[in-house]
Design a protein around this motif. Structure first.
Motif, PDB file in Angstrom:
ATOM      1  N   UNK A  12       0.830  -1.216   0.000  1.00  0.00           N
ATOM      2  CA  UNK A  12       0.000   0.000   0.000  1.00  0.00           C
ATOM      3  C   UNK A  12       0.859   1.258   0.000  1.00  0.00           C
ATOM      4  N   UNK A  13       1.849   1.168   0.891  1.00  0.00           N
ATOM      5  CA  UNK A  13       2.744   2.341   0.979  1.00  0.00           C
ATOM      6  C   UNK A  13       3.469   2.584  -0.322  1.00  0.00           C
ATOM      7  N   UNK A  14       3.821   1.521  -0.980  1.00  0.00           N
ATOM      8  CA  UNK A  14       4.515   1.673  -2.280  1.00  0.00           C
ATOM      9  C   UNK A  14       3.628   2.434  -3.264  1.00  0.00           C
ATOM     10  N   UNK A  15       2.327   2.017  -3.264  1.00  0.00           N
ATOM     11  CA  UNK A  15       1.369   2.686  -4.178  1.00  0.00           C
ATOM     12  C   UNK A  15       1.229   4.180  -3.804  1.00  0.00           C
ATOM     13  N   UNK A  16       1.147   4.374  -2.449  1.00  0.00           N
ATOM     14  CA  UNK A  16       1.027   5.755  -1.923  1.00  0.00           C
ATOM     15  C   UNK A  16       2.240   6.619  -2.318  1.00  0.00           C
ATOM     16  N   UNK A  17       3.375   5.967  -2.197  1.00  0.00           N
ATOM     17  CA  UNK A  17       4.637   6.649  -2.543  1.00  0.00           C
ATOM     18  C   UNK A  17       4.637   7.132  -3.994  1.00  0.00           C
ATOM     19  N   UNK A  18       4.205   6.105  -4.801  1.00  0.00           N
ATOM     20  CA  UNK A  18       4.151   6.411  -6.236  1.00  0.00           C
ATOM     21  C   UNK A  18       3.290   7.618  -6.497  1.00  0.00           C
ATOM     22  N   UNK A  19       2.130   7.662  -5.864  1.00  0.00           N
ATOM     23  CA  UNK A  19       1.173   8.734  -6.053  1.00  0.00           C
ATOM     24  C   UNK A  19       1.760  10.091  -5.617  1.00  0.00           C
ATOM     25  N   UNK A  20       2.379  10.053  -4.445  1.00  0.00           N
ATOM     26  CA  UNK A  20       2.983  11.284  -3.904  1.00  0.00           C
ATOM     27  C   UNK A  20       4.093  11.804  -4.820  1.00  0.00           C
ATOM     28  N   UNK A  21       4.929  10.858  -5.298  1.00  0.00           N
ATOM     29  CA  UNK A  21       6.029  11.219  -6.206  1.00  0.00           C
ATOM     30  C   UNK A  21       5.511  11.945  -7.442  1.00  0.00           C
ATOM     31  N   UNK A  22       4.419  11.290  -7.992  1.00  0.00           N
ATOM     32  CA  UNK A  22       3.886  11.908  -9.219  1.00  0.00           C
ATOM     33  C   UNK A  22       3.336  13.320  -8.936  1.00  0.00           C
ATOM     34  N   UNK A  23       2.679  13.426  -7.792  1.00  0.00           N
ATOM     35  CA  UNK A  23       2.110  14.745  -7.431  1.00  0.00           C
ATOM     36  C   UNK A  23       3.212  15.793  -7.211  1.00  0.00           C
ATOM     37  N   UNK A  24       4.298  15.278  -6.596  1.00  0.00           N
ATOM     38  CA  UNK A  24       5.437  16.187  -6.357  1.00  0.00           C
ATOM     39  C   UNK A  24       6.052  16.671  -7.679  1.00  0.00           C
ATOM     40  N   UNK A  25       6.165  15.674  -8.585  1.00  0.00           N
ATOM     41  CA  UNK A  25       6.759  16.060  -9.890  1.00  0.00           C
ATOM     42  C   UNK A  25       5.856  17.086 -10.608  1.00  0.00           C
ATOM     43  N   UNK A  26       4.530  16.894 -10.462  1.00  0.00           N
ATOM     44  CA  UNK A  26       3.598  17.870 -11.054  1.00  0.00           C
ATOM     45  C   UNK A  26       3.847  19.260 -10.441  1.00  0.00           C
ATOM     46  N   UNK A  27       4.000  19.217  -9.119  1.00  0.00           N
ATOM     47  CA  UNK A  27       4.244  20.490  -8.402  1.00  0.00           C
ATOM     48  C   UNK A  27       5.523  21.185  -8.908  1.00  0.00           C
ATOM     49  N   UNK A  28       6.588  20.289  -9.044  1.00  0.00           N
ATOM     50  CA  UNK A  28       7.866  20.854  -9.516  1.00  0.00           C
ATOM     51  C   UNK A  28       7.709  21.464 -10.911  1.00  0.00           C
TER      52      UNK A  28
END
Ligand code: ADP
Ligand code: MG
Length: 723
Positions: free
Chosen positions: A591-607
């Motif tokens: 679950x955390x892996x999936x969550x991580x993935x999601x957060x990463x993508x959101x962060x990259x969008x932010x960047x």
């Protein structure tokens, strides 16, 4: 026939002589007889003389005048020639008798007053009196009424008789006028003289009145009477031997004697009986020639012989009395001068009429005609001149109006009007003035035209710049939109994060997870970043609303925003890396892996979004810089334009001023022209009056001529001899 009236007057002895000679007079006067007595009172039979009148030392001028001259004067007014002489040695009282003093006027002054009184009493005749006053000195005749008339000559005329050529004759209307003339004559007599008495004793003075008269009624048939009245103060009758002098004085003495000697000769001859009378030497001296009618001719004459009572004058006094005795025998034949002179007058008139006729019919008429022709030519010329001036005035007025219009419509391009050739014919002065005005107007028009061209150019440039400014303004408006758009995207980002936070809170509530805590911290940071951004943007928007496009603090705000964003972003990236390391060291669940993935993508969008934001910001910054530069440029150009416009304004106001001055000059010139026209009109009027007067004079001359002609005819029918 009547005898010359002769009187003797004995002057009172002088104060000195009377005392030295014991106051006893040698001359005894009884009625009309004078006799010489010895000091012992014994009469000397040979020395007793009878005359018409004898005046003793107590007699007055009034008495002498009354008894001796009054009748002659009255006769002169009636038309008889009259003469009164004063004869005697120097200082015997001739001048006292003839001229006298203010308190006791002499014969001359009394005669003058009497003549005018007499004239006043004669109501049926009209009189014309003219006077002359002359002196004979050294056998030269000088005019005492006009000093410039010296050495005058005697002429003889068939009708006029003997006359002094060039002698001034003054027409007089009252006694006072004559008395003034006499006074001035007396001043002239002694002009330049050093010794008044010497001159007086050696000169003869003749005061002459010519009295003309004619009946007031039937004047056309009545003859004119002309009488001459001579009042003479002779030079001293003392002999040359007694002058006791040689040289000049002797010469003078000889001359005195010449005149007096001839007078004596004439009287001697005249006193002889007519049978013995031979040639009478009137022509031998000036005096006798002038006084010829008074001596044995047609005149009433009186002689007053003055004697000095002193003993040492006895011989002279005897001589004087002998002269008087001879004069007593002279007879004259006085007649009223109308019959004799009437014929002469008629002859003279006839001649004058002929002369007039000649003048009228001959050359004089031509002269008159020419004169009239000249006058009418002049009038014509003036008329033409007036016409020319009028047209010129009209033209000038037209031009003035045009000029005024030009002054009020400066945008209209106007060609300088070529001035007409009509002005070239106006008077020189006016022409010059008009020419000056013309050239000034042309100059100003040119100046104005060039100014107009400049102005138009400036307007064109101004319009171009205004277009550029409006373009720039649009660009600025577009730029203004940027912060708004940015704040909108920030708001979107905030929404995304809110969702993320909600999801994370749910996850944290289900299981305690360290990664979730970390993530929560990261999202906290991001939220604060976004809040900062939001507040910054709202500040910028507020600044835009309050200030202008070129607000420099606004530009600085962009800069601080950019710096703070960069700092936050870099700290965010480092935080993300740290978090990644922590995550890698922990066990990874599914679950955390999936969550991580999601957060990463959101962060990259932010960047990504952040990068975009930064790019946009730098673009904005560049745009701002460019607009700032172009704005500065524009401002400079606007300033330049403003200056240009101001100088144009000044130039236009100056030229307007000059135009006004010229307009007023022109107005003045027009006024002058008007005055000139008026003056010429007045001249025209005067010319008309002159020609009218001229023609009326001509008419009266013609009628006079006709009158004379008819008179002539009448006379010739009456007296056929005159033909
Ligand atoms: P003449 O002209 O003959 O030379 P004046 O008339 O000059 O002389 O007289 C000489 C002087 O005698 C003058 O001073 C004048 O006033 C005086 N005299 C002459 N006659 C009289 C008179 N009848 N009564 C008083 N004074 C006289
Ligand atoms: Mg005298």
């Amino acid at each position: 026939m009547e005898k010359i009236c002769v009187a003797v007057r004995v002057r009172p002895p002088t104060p000195e002589s009377s005392s030295s000679e014991n106051g006893s007079s040698l001359w005894k006067v009884e009625d009309n007889r004078i006799s010489l007595h010895k000091s012992l009172d014994t009469p000397i039979s040979t020395a007793s003389y009878a005359f018409d009148h004898v005046f003793d030392e107590r007699s007055t001028n009034a008495c002498v005048y009354e008894l001796l001259t009054k009748d002659i004067i009255h006769a002169a007014v009636e038309g008889f020639n009259g003469t009164a002489f004063a004869y005697g040695q120097t200082s015997s009282g001739k001048t006292f008798t003839m001229t006298g003093f203010e308190t006791d006027p002499g014969i001359i002054r009394r005669s003058v007053r009497d003549v005018f009184e007499r004239i006043q009493m004669i109501s049926d005749r009209e009189f014309l009196i003219r006077v002359s006053y002359m002196e004979i000195y050294n056998e030269e005749i000088n005019d005492l009424l006009a000093v410039e008339n010296q050495r005058l000559q005697i002429h003889e005329h068939l009708e006029r008789g003997v006359f002094v050529a060039g002698l001034k004759e003054e027409i007089v209307s009252d006694a006072e006028q004559i008395l003034k003339l006499l006074d001035s004559g007396e001043v002239n007599r002694h002009f330049g003289e050093t010794n008044m008495n010497v001159h007086s004793s050696r000169s003869h003075t003749i005061f002459r009145m010519v009295i003309e008269s004619r009946g007031k009624e039937n004047s056309s048939t009545d003859a004119i009477r002309v009488s001459v009245l001579n009042l003479v103060d002779l030079a001293g009758s003392e002999r040359i031997a007694k002058t006791g002098a040689g040289g000049v004085r002797l010469t003078e003495g000889k001359y005195i004697n010449k005149s007096l000697m001839i007078l004596g000769n004439v009287i001697n001859k005249l006193s002889e009986s007519s049978k013995l009378r031979a040639h009478i030497p009137y022509r031998d001296s000036k005096l006798t020639r002038i006084l010829q009618p008074a001596l044995g001719g047609n005149a009433k004459t009186c002689i007053i012989c003055t004697i000095a009572p002193e003993e040492h004058h006895i011989e002279e006094s005897k001589g004087t009395l002998q002269f008087a005795s001879r004069a007593k025998r002279i007879t004259n034949c006085a007649q009223i001068n109308e019959i004799l002179t009437d014929a002469a007058l008629l002859k003279r008139q006839k001649l004058e009429i002929e002369e007039l006729q000649m003048k009228l019919q001959g050359s004089h008429a031509e002269v008159l005609e020419q004169e009239i022709l000249k006058l009418s030519n002049q009038m014509l010329k003036y008329e033409l001149e007036c016409e020319r001036l009028k047209t010129q005035l009209e033209e000038e007025r037209g031009k003035q109006k045009e000029q005024e219009q030009l002054q009020f419509t400066p945008a209209i391009k106007r060609q300088p009007t070529p001035l007409t050739a009509a002005t070239t014919e106006c008077s020189h002065e006016n022409q010059k003035e008009v020419e000056d005005l013309k050239s000034q107007i042309e100059l100003l028009t040119n100046e104005k035209d060039s100014l107009q061209v400049k102005f138009n150019e400036q307007v064109f440039q101004n319009n171009k710049l205004m277009g550029e400014i409006s373009e720039l303004k649009e660009g600025m408006l577009h730029m203004k939109e940027i912060p708004k758009r940015l704040s909108e995207s920030v708001a979107n980002g905030k929404e995304v994060y809110k969702n993320v936070i909600v999801t994370m809170k749910t996850l944290m509530a289900e299981k305690e997870f360290p990664t979730a805590k970390l993530l929560f911290g990261v999202t906290g940071i991001t939220t604060s970043l976004l809040s900062t951004l939001e507040s910054q943007f709202s500040m910028i928007l507020d600044g835009q609303k309050a200030g202008s496009i070129v607000d420099y603090p606004f530009y600085d705000q962009w800069e601080t925003l950019r710096v703070s964003l960069k700092n936050t972003a870099s700290s965010l990236v480092s935080d993300a890396q740290a978090m990644n390391e922590i995550l890698n060291s922990h066990d990874k669940g599914q679950e955390t892996a999936a969550m991580e993935e999601k957060l990463k993508s959101e962060l990259s969008i932010l960047a990504e979004r952040y990068n975009e934001l930064e790019k946009e910001l730098s673009l904005d910054k560049q745009l701002l810089k460019a607009s700032r530069e172009s704005h500065g440029r524009l401002e400079k150009e606007v300033q330049f334009l403003k200056e240009e416009r101001d100088s144009l304004d000044v130039a236009i106001s100056q030229s307007t001023q000059r135009l006004r001055v010229i307009a007023s000059d022109k107005e003045n010139a027009l006024k002058d022209l008007n005055v000139e026209v008026k003056r010429r009109k007045e001249m025209e009027e005067e010319i008309k009056q002159i020609s009218f007067a001229f023609s009326s004079r001509q008419k009266s001359l013609m009628s006079f001529h006709n009158e004379i002609k008819s008179k002539m005819q009448k006379l010739t029918t009456q007296n056929p001899k005159l033909k």
